[in-house]
Scaffold this active site. Structure first.
Site, PDB file in Angstrom:
ATOM      1  N   SER A   1     -13.812  59.154 -29.411  1.00 44.78           N
ATOM      2  CA  SER A   1     -13.211  58.261 -30.637  1.00 44.78           C
ATOM      3  C   SER A   1     -12.923  57.110 -30.059  1.00 44.78           C
ATOM      4  O   SER A   1     -12.616  57.265 -28.879  1.00 44.78           O
ATOM      5  CB  SER A   1     -13.413  58.544 -32.207  1.00 44.78           C
TER       6      SER A   1
ATOM      7  N   ASP B   1     -19.543  58.832 -29.110  1.00 43.26           N
ATOM      8  CA  ASP B   1     -19.535  58.110 -30.612  1.00 43.26           C
ATOM      9  C   ASP B   1     -18.169  57.656 -30.731  1.00 43.26           C
ATOM     10  O   ASP B   1     -17.836  57.071 -32.078  1.00 43.26           O
ATOM     11  CB  ASP B   1     -19.781  59.425 -31.240  1.00 43.26           C
TER      12      ASP B   1
ATOM     13  N   HIS C   1     -19.783  62.962 -36.322  1.00 43.72           N
ATOM     14  CA  HIS C   1     -19.582  62.130 -35.422  1.00 43.72           C
ATOM     15  C   HIS C   1     -18.802  62.523 -34.105  1.00 43.72           C
ATOM     16  O   HIS C   1     -18.546  62.044 -33.426  1.00 43.72           O
ATOM     17  CB  HIS C   1     -18.383  62.238 -36.465  1.00 43.72           C
TER      18      HIS C   1
END
Length: 400
Positions: free
Chosen positions: A202, A228, A358
């Site tokens: 992220s 992700d 996630h």
């Protein structure tokens, strides 16, 4: 003969069927294997809210029943914390000449011989311990690999003065990561940096991409992997970020209840990883609510001014930096136009884990580790066998 067949046969013979034994939810789940040498009492019985994420194959021995539960796994669900020492050999508190006011904190497993060093940067609100399980899985498959999992400023055990703790500009975080790598080299007395694979989840994906693009680590960087996050979907998600933050509880009565919340909400779908990583996200603070003294260590709402800065231009930098490139996603819908075109042109490797959330590396540590190890092997320069130069062949008197 199965229980169902036995019951059917007895009903045909006029016999009363035996009652089926009902299994509770915890009995149905199988947990990921904990690392060898785990201290006694740190077993778990539920890897996630979804049994899909924990299915595996059990090979019975002659002394076992075909569907016997794995030995050493405690019955009943446990939320007991797993200490960082289960996964890392040491933690380091580092100082840098460029940012003397900051004390950086990292977790380290040193590389062996000429093994690579995976430098891992977490996402916003997380910590270096989010890579605990995946780091362990990497070393199972690549024993000479090193793992450097960092806490960025404002997160984990990295400390900075109040004015600098939430200076989370991308340039600042990229400089911090470079400083932590260099300070680790100095602290460990390495004559030179080992081959480096940068891994970022992220926000961390934006940081490692920026550092790779800067070229500060020179030829030490073999490759980089982003977990992700892509520019297009990240920018879209920022619109609803404050709404999401408002739905989170402000605190927890115990650390265990914080772990439980992450598992129940499927924020982290692997309970073993949650037990290792969640404690670092919380800090004791009775000033706001005595009944829920365990508060979030990082005030994510206060980081809003930096959100756009993190992700603008990410796709272009990801495709343009030197080194091998890997993108791990939880769904192909996250690809934006620029990355879709880049994938069609073969500019980077892509792998999708549709069963993960996630936090891919926490939900699927084994599969993520396999991808990262294979990624390193494909980019390992020492394994390359180059054809002989024409001048060498001529010197040897061979025809060209």
């Amino acid at each position: 003969m199965s229980d169902l067949q036995r019951a059917w046969a007895k009903s045909k013979l006029g016999l009363a069927p035996e009652p089926f034994e009902e299994l509770d939810e915890a009995e149905e789940d199988q947990v990921p294997e904990l690392p060898e040498g785990l201290p006694e009492g740190l077993d778990d019985d539920s890897s996630s809210a979804s049994s899909v994420s924990s299915t595996g194959t059990i090979i019975p021995t002659p002394s076992q029943k075909l569907f016997a539960r794995p030995q050493g796994v405690a019955r009943g669900r446990t939320l007991e914390q797993i200490p960082w020492t289960t996964y890392f050999e040491r933690e380091l508190f580092l100082k840098s000449d460029t940012n003397p006011e900051v004390t950086y904190h990292v977790y380290l497993n040193s590389p062996v011989d000429k093994g690579p060093l995976y430098v891992m940067h977490h996402g916003a609100g997380s910590s270096g311990l989010s890579f605990a399980l995946v780091g362990s899985e990497i070393r199972k498959r690549l024993p000479n690999a090193g793992i450097l999992a960092v806490d960025c400023r404002g997160h984990g055990s990295t400390t900075a003065p109040d004015g600098a703790a939430l200076d989370l500009r991308l340039d600042t975080l990229s400089s911090d990561l470079f400083a932590m790598v260099e300070a680790t080299k100095k602290q460990m007395s390495w004559p030179e940096l080992p081959p480096i694979v940068l891994v970022g989840h992220s926000l961390g994906g934006a940081v490692v991409t920026d550092l790779a693009m800067s070229g500060k680590l020179g030829n030490s960087v073999l490759a980089y992997a982003v977990l992700d996050v892509v520019e297009g979907s990240a920018m879209d998600a920022l619109q609803s970020m404050q709404t999401y933050l408002s739905t989170r509880p402000g605190g927890f009565a115990t650390v265990e209840s914080g772990i439980d919340w992450h598992i129940r909400t499927r924020t982290i779908r692997n309970s073993v990883s949650a037990r290792a990583s969640v404690p670092a996200l919380l800090v004791w603070d009775e000033s706001k609510d005595v009944s829920r003294p365990w508060r979030w260590r990082t005030n994510l709402a206060a980081t809003q001014p930096f959100w756009e800065d993190w992700f603008v231009g990410l796709s272009k930098k990801f495709l343009g930096a030197r080194g091998g490139k890997l993108l791990l996603l939880a769904g192909t819908d996250r690809l934006d136009t620029e990355l879709t075109i880049g994938q069609m042109q073969g500019k980077y490797a892509l792998q999708v884990f549709p069963d993960a959330g996630h936090f891919i590396h926490e939900d699927k540590p084994e599969q993520t580790a396999i991808s990262l190890v294979d990624f390193y092997r494909r980019n390992d320069r020492s394994a390359l066998v180059l054809p002989p130069k024409v001048s060498e062949l001529l010197r040897q008197g061979k025809k060209v």
